[in-house]
Design a protein around this motif. Structure first.
Motif, short mmCIF file in Angstrom:
data_model
loop_
_atom_site.label_atom_id
_atom_site.label_comp_id
_atom_site.label_asym_id
_atom_site.label_seq_id
_atom_site.Cartn_x
_atom_site.Cartn_y
_atom_site.Cartn_z
N GLY A 168 0.75 -1.24 0.35
CA GLY A 168 -0.05 0.62 0.04
C GLY A 168 1.22 1.31 -0.49
N LEU A 169 -0.16 2.32 -0.17
CA LEU A 169 1.06 3.84 -0.33
C LEU A 169 0.40 5.02 0.62
CD1 LEU A 169 1.55 3.68 -4.28
CD2 LEU A 169 3.04 2.81 -2.78
N PHE A 170 0.93 5.65 0.99
CA PHE A 170 0.95 6.76 1.40
C PHE A 170 0.59 7.99 1.10
CE2 PHE A 170 1.60 2.96 4.32
CZ PHE A 170 0.38 3.09 5.60
N VAL A 171 -0.65 8.37 0.61
CA VAL A 171 0.36 9.65 -0.24
C VAL A 171 -0.80 10.97 0.40
CG1 VAL A 171 -1.30 11.23 -2.38
CG2 VAL A 171 -0.71 8.02 -2.70
N THR A 172 0.45 11.72 0.51
CA THR A 172 -0.06 13.41 1.55
C THR A 172 0.23 14.34 0.54
OG1 THR A 172 1.24 12.67 2.80
CG2 THR A 172 1.37 14.51 3.28
N PHE A 173 -0.92 14.89 0.86
CA PHE A 173 -1.54 16.19 -0.05
C PHE A 173 -0.93 17.18 0.02
CE2 PHE A 173 -4.24 12.84 -2.10
CZ PHE A 173 -4.07 12.91 -3.23
N GLY B 256 -3.00 19.15 3.32
CA GLY B 256 -2.21 18.20 3.95
C GLY B 256 -2.33 17.25 4.13
N LYS B 257 -3.62 16.44 3.75
CA LYS B 257 -4.14 15.02 4.14
C LYS B 257 -3.21 13.66 3.24
CE LYS B 257 -8.25 12.27 4.01
NZ LYS B 257 -8.00 12.32 5.65
N THR B 258 -3.07 12.48 4.38
CA THR B 258 -2.50 11.76 3.87
C THR B 258 -3.88 11.14 3.71
OG1 THR B 258 -0.32 12.29 5.04
CG2 THR B 258 -0.83 9.62 4.67
N VAL B 259 -3.12 9.67 2.75
CA VAL B 259 -4.13 9.21 2.40
C VAL B 259 -3.29 7.62 1.90
CG1 VAL B 259 -7.08 8.33 0.45
CG2 VAL B 259 -6.15 10.27 0.72
N TYR B 260 -4.11 6.72 2.15
CA TYR B 260 -3.43 5.14 2.44
C TYR B 260 -4.34 4.53 1.26
CZ TYR B 260 -2.65 0.41 2.99
OH TYR B 260 -1.87 -1.51 2.50
N ARG C 165 4.15 13.95 -0.90
CA ARG C 165 5.02 12.78 -0.95
C ARG C 165 3.67 11.25 -1.25
NH1 ARG C 165 4.77 9.09 3.89
NH2 ARG C 165 7.04 8.78 4.79
N ILE C 166 4.19 10.66 -1.52
CA ILE C 166 4.33 9.48 -1.84
C ILE C 166 5.10 8.14 -1.56
CG2 ILE C 166 2.79 6.75 -3.45
CD1 ILE C 166 2.43 9.75 -5.14
N SER C 167 4.49 7.57 -0.20
CA SER C 167 5.21 6.84 0.32
C SER C 167 4.73 5.32 0.89
CB SER C 167 6.21 7.26 1.46
OG SER C 167 6.93 6.10 2.28
N VAL C 168 5.36 3.94 0.79
CA VAL C 168 5.28 3.76 1.43
C VAL C 168 5.44 3.01 3.20
CG1 VAL C 168 5.99 1.11 -0.34
CG2 VAL C 168 7.62 1.88 2.11
N GLU C 169 5.85 4.14 3.78
CA GLU C 169 5.67 4.29 5.16
C GLU C 169 4.50 5.87 5.20
OE1 GLU C 169 7.16 2.49 7.48
OE2 GLU C 169 8.31 1.33 6.00
N PRO C 170 4.78 5.36 6.60
CA PRO C 170 3.19 6.50 6.86
C PRO C 170 4.16 7.87 7.37
CG PRO C 170 3.20 4.98 8.31
CD PRO C 170 4.34 4.23 7.61
N PRO C 171 3.85 9.41 7.08
CA PRO C 171 4.01 10.18 7.57
C PRO C 171 4.88 10.34 8.88
CG PRO C 171 2.46 10.64 6.62
CD PRO C 171 2.23 9.55 6.84
N GLU C 172 6.23 10.73 9.55
CA GLU C 172 5.99 10.64 10.52
C GLU C 172 4.79 11.72 11.91
OE1 GLU C 172 10.04 12.23 12.14
OE2 GLU C 172 10.86 11.14 10.44
N ASP C 173 4.42 11.19 13.60
CA ASP C 173 4.23 12.14 13.83
C ASP C 173 2.23 11.90 13.76
OD1 ASP C 173 6.10 12.58 15.76
OD2 ASP C 173 6.63 13.74 14.67
N TYR D 183 -5.97 -1.95 5.98
CA TYR D 183 -6.03 -1.07 6.02
C TYR D 183 -5.80 -0.05 7.28
CZ TYR D 183 -10.81 -0.22 7.48
OH TYR D 183 -11.63 -0.69 7.96
N TYR D 184 -5.39 1.46 6.52
CA TYR D 184 -5.46 2.48 7.41
C TYR D 184 -5.82 3.68 7.65
CZ TYR D 184 -0.72 0.07 7.34
OH TYR D 184 0.93 -0.59 7.41
N GLY D 185 -6.42 4.05 8.50
CA GLY D 185 -6.95 5.58 8.36
C GLY D 185 -5.60 5.84 9.03
N CYS D 186 -6.10 7.77 8.01
CA CYS D 186 -4.65 8.26 8.45
C CYS D 186 -5.17 9.95 8.68
CB CYS D 186 -3.79 8.57 7.43
SG CYS D 186 -2.85 7.57 6.74
N PHE D 187 -5.22 10.22 10.35
CA PHE D 187 -5.51 11.59 10.55
C PHE D 187 -4.47 12.72 10.83
CE2 PHE D 187 -8.05 7.75 11.03
CZ PHE D 187 -8.74 8.07 10.70
#
Length: 499
Positions: free
Chosen positions: A64-69, A118-122, A147-155, A171-175
């Motif tokens: 999966g990918l963590f996509v941060t806008f 500023g949201k990250t979507v998995y 940012r698009i990464s296999v790792e979630p953003p810090e914090d 699946y992940y929920g990012c907030f």
């Protein structure tokens, strides 16, 4: 019969979405397949009437990918109501993914306004398709991706959902830095199980459901909790209630074969001819049943599933099937369903009645019904959103029960309007003090309305007096009927003296 309000709301929502997509589709959507690793990005500001899809592929394999806008990401927020060729439709600017975002059951998630700022979507997998549609007025920055990464953003405040495998994240929920909100996921269970909430430990009890919030700044692991159902999906019909009135030779009516119709009338006279119920009058009224305008056969389908559970397997015998799910609807099947639909009148007198919300008897019946299901007995449950017996109601079979950490009780049902064969259950929430029950639609706390009057039964023998082959014993119906009167008196006594 039923859930007219829910149907109207659903149609309204679908119309508001589908019409907009239909307008966009008319213009066509341009597609850009990006070089591997190149981020999609719109123009800034974006143009009007822009319909474009970007296909992104990550340079490496990924679960999966963590996509941060970017923080600048924004769309014009105005809804516009337009008319074209006499048809009204809604237009707006939006971004959406064709992939499984937030939870593994949504193939489509739409974002508007500043929802992606500023949201990250998995996104599961190493590829996704992002589409942007804009209308003919208003504009804003558009979108860019930091940012698009296999790792979630810090914090990142995050929920890791474990659905069927406690060792694997489904699946992940990012907030971001905000509090975590549990997703409203319509989760279909494995065969014979219903989703009943989330636990913070594998194998734990249900403590959280949709829309519950969790403290910001942490990573949470939530594990799906499942409730075993008494009736397996394969032992229910694989067609819907809404289709019964239109399967040939039914023509928007309650079709019955001559054989089943004659048996229905004959059983009425056999059971009520000499009893306190005016059999000839009852027969005269019910004799017009096949010509009534079709308004649903939910009682007939539910009663058939309920009786099949108790070994009255006429459908299986007639069709030579092992399970109800194998049966395909035809004139004979429709006739049998409607035969049992007609029995709602005779069974009603043997059922437990709770017509008036807010009364002690209503609460006592709710408690008795819940405990009956909890103890492992399916219940035939008929309920009304409007005036009891006057307005149309709905009937389901309650097949499971559970309780959440707040003391709310839930019952889960086979509903002939839902795809129970694929794990789709209907939920009902009962208040901790048993004063109310709400229709919760598809998940434990998903919307719903408070149910008014209802009636229920865990008995099935009253149906055998009206055996479809003419082999019923009238004494059985009267045994259940008079036993029911005694039970009713006990219920009233218990309600009055425990209030």
């Amino acid at each position: 019969m039923k859930k007219l309000l829910a149907i109207l709301v659903t149609v309204a929502l679908l119309v508001s979405c589908v019409t907009a997509f239909g307008v966009y589709a008319a213009y066509g959507i341009e597609v850009t397949e990006l070089p591997v690793g190149v981020y999609p990005e719109s123009e800034h500001d974006y143009p009007h009437d822009f319909h474009h899809r970007w296909i992104y592929t990550h340079p490496t394999e990924a679960e999966g990918l963590f996509v941060t806008f970017s923080e600048e990401t924004s769309l014009d927020e105005e809804y516009r109501y337009l008319e074209e060729n006499g048809n009204q439709y809604v237009t707006y600017d939006e971004i959406y993914f064709f992939c499984r975002v937030y939870n593994p059951w949504d193939d489509f998630v739409s974002y508007r306004g500043n929802e992606l700022s500023g949201k990250t979507v998995y996104i599961p997998g190493n590829q996704f398709e992002l589409t942007m549609n804009t209308d003919s007025e208003g504009t804003a920055y558009g979108f860019s991706i930091d940012r698009i990464s296999v790792e979630p953003p810090e914090d990142e405040t995050m929920i890791r959902y474990h659905v069927n495998d406690t060792e694997k994240v489904g699946y992940y929920g990012c907030f971001g830095d905000g509090e975590a909100v549990i997703a409203n996921a319509k989760i279909n269970g494995e065969s014979g199980y219903a989703f009943s909430g989330w636990s913070t430990e594998p194998g734990g009890e249900s403590g959280y459901v949709a829309y519950d919030t969790l403290e910001a700044g942490k990573i949470y692991d939530l594990y799906a909790v499942w409730t075993k159902l008494m009736i397996e999906p394969e032992d229910t019909f694989n067609f819907s209630n809404g289709s019964v009135g239109y399967i040939p030779p039914a023509d928007d009516n309650y079709y019955m074969t001559d054989e089943h119709f004659d048996m229905m009338i004959g059983n009425i006279f056999k059971n009520f001819g000499l009893g306190p119920i005016p059999g000839p009058i009852f027969a005269a009224v019910i004799s017009t049943f096949p010509s009534w305008e079709f308004n649903g056969s939910c009682y007939g389908m539910s009663a058939s599933v309920f009786l099949n559970y108790h070994g009255i397997d006429e459908f299986l015998k007639v069709k030579g099937a092992e399970h109800l799910s194998e049966i395909r609807p035809d004139g004979e099947v429709v006739s049998m369903v409607n035969y049992y639909q007609a029995q709602s009148a005779s069974s009603y007198l043997c059922e437990n009645l709770a017509p008036f919300p807010g009364t002690a008897v209503y609460s006592e019946q709710l408690k008795n019904m819940y405990e009956t299901v909890k103890e492992g007995n399916p219940v035939l449950f008929s309920y009304y959103s409007g005036k009891y017996l006057i307005e149309s109601g709905h009937t389901v079979v309650l097949t499971g029960a559970f309780e959440d950490a707040s003391g709310n009780k839930f019952v889960v049902a086979y509903d002939s309007n839902y795809d129970y064969c694929s794990g789709e259950c209907h939920y009902y929430r009962i208040s901790p003090d048993f004063t109310s029950i709400s229709d919760s639609y598809l998940s434990p706390r998903d919307g719903g309305y408070q149910i008014k009057g209802f009636n229920w039964t865990a008995d099935y023998e009253q149906f055998t007096a009206f055996d479809i082959n003419g082999e019923g014993n009238p004494l059985v119906w009267y045994k259940i009927f008079f036993g029911h009167i005694f039970y009713w008196m006990q219920t009233v006594f218990s309600a009055v003296f425990s209030a």
